[in-house]
Scaffold this active site. Sequence first.
Site, short mmCIF file in Angstrom:
data_model
loop_
_atom_site.label_atom_id
_atom_site.label_comp_id
_atom_site.label_asym_id
_atom_site.label_seq_id
_atom_site.Cartn_x
_atom_site.Cartn_y
_atom_site.Cartn_z
N ASP A 107 8.29 5.68 3.75
CA ASP A 107 7.52 6.85 3.30
C ASP A 107 7.64 8.00 4.30
OD1 ASP A 107 5.89 8.35 1.68
OD2 ASP A 107 4.03 7.36 2.29
N GLY A 108 7.57 9.21 3.79
CA GLY A 108 7.53 10.38 4.67
C GLY A 108 8.76 11.26 4.61
N ASN A 141 7.32 6.42 -9.36
CA ASN A 141 8.11 7.55 -8.86
C ASN A 141 8.79 8.36 -9.97
OD1 ASN A 141 9.13 5.91 -5.76
ND2 ASN A 141 7.48 7.38 -6.11
N ARG A 145 -1.58 1.75 2.82
CA ARG A 145 -1.70 1.04 1.54
C ARG A 145 -0.35 0.43 1.19
NH1 ARG A 145 -2.89 6.64 -0.09
NH2 ARG A 145 -0.90 7.62 -0.57
#
Length: 252
Positions: free
Chosen positions: A17-18, A65, A189
């Site tokens: 993520d990110g 997504n 999460r």
Amino acid sequence: MAEPGALGPRHIAIIMDGNGRWAKNRRLPRTLGHVKGAKVVRPLVKSCVERGVTHLTLFAFSTENWRRPPEEVSTLMGLFGQYLEKEVSDMQKQGVRFRLIGDRSAFAQGLQDLIAHAELSTAHNQGIHLTVAANYGGQWDILNATREWQRANPLKGLEMLDAPGLAPHLSMAGAPDPDLLIRTGGESRISNFLLWQCAYTELYFTDALWPDFNAAMLDEALAWYQKRVRRFGRTDEQVLGDPSARAKLPMA
Ligand code: FPP
């Protein structure tokens, strides 16, 4: 008996993520964050092999997504295809066994063919199992496995279904459950990733953005993991007092 801290994780699962924030911080389009994020995968696989990891599972695209802007979805699909095209020969050299989990029927035929080719041509390799989760969701996986179990056991009622019975129908069948799940990007999460398989997984969250993730950060996660005492429902006393029940000792 293993030395304290000598047992590393066999299976690492990662939520990458990110990418978007990495690009935004540089005033670049989000899609370039994904391009940079995809480049992290090859050295990561190598680092995992060097550290004795036998299974690496990466969350590349969730069932949720699809809600992203169409150009971002198509960049991600394109990157995934390019990764497969470019990396299969290296996977062969490194002995990587590739497989994809998730509902591939939603992908363009060309991508499905690349996935099938990568899986088939690496199936007999003897090295790390690299699994990419794409169009994957943990809830989808459990529901799908339940339906498959019912189809395989038409004469049995659902009250006969138990965890060992379901296991062969889950998409990670045959793999050990993840010992360590790493999520980059600062969120805490698991976002519908490997819900069943992460029941006893150690969860490691880092603020690092995925495109920045490197071997030193992997080592930080591994050092953190080495300090966990994995109880699997038992008490500390049981685990620490019974070497055979000891999945992991804390480092001094
Ligand atoms: C999350 O970042 C990342 C994704 C949804 C895609 C991950 C995909 C890759 C790293 C590239 C392709 C993968 C392979 C295996 C070749 P985000 O966009 O949610 O970032 P943000 O939270 O900063 O917006």
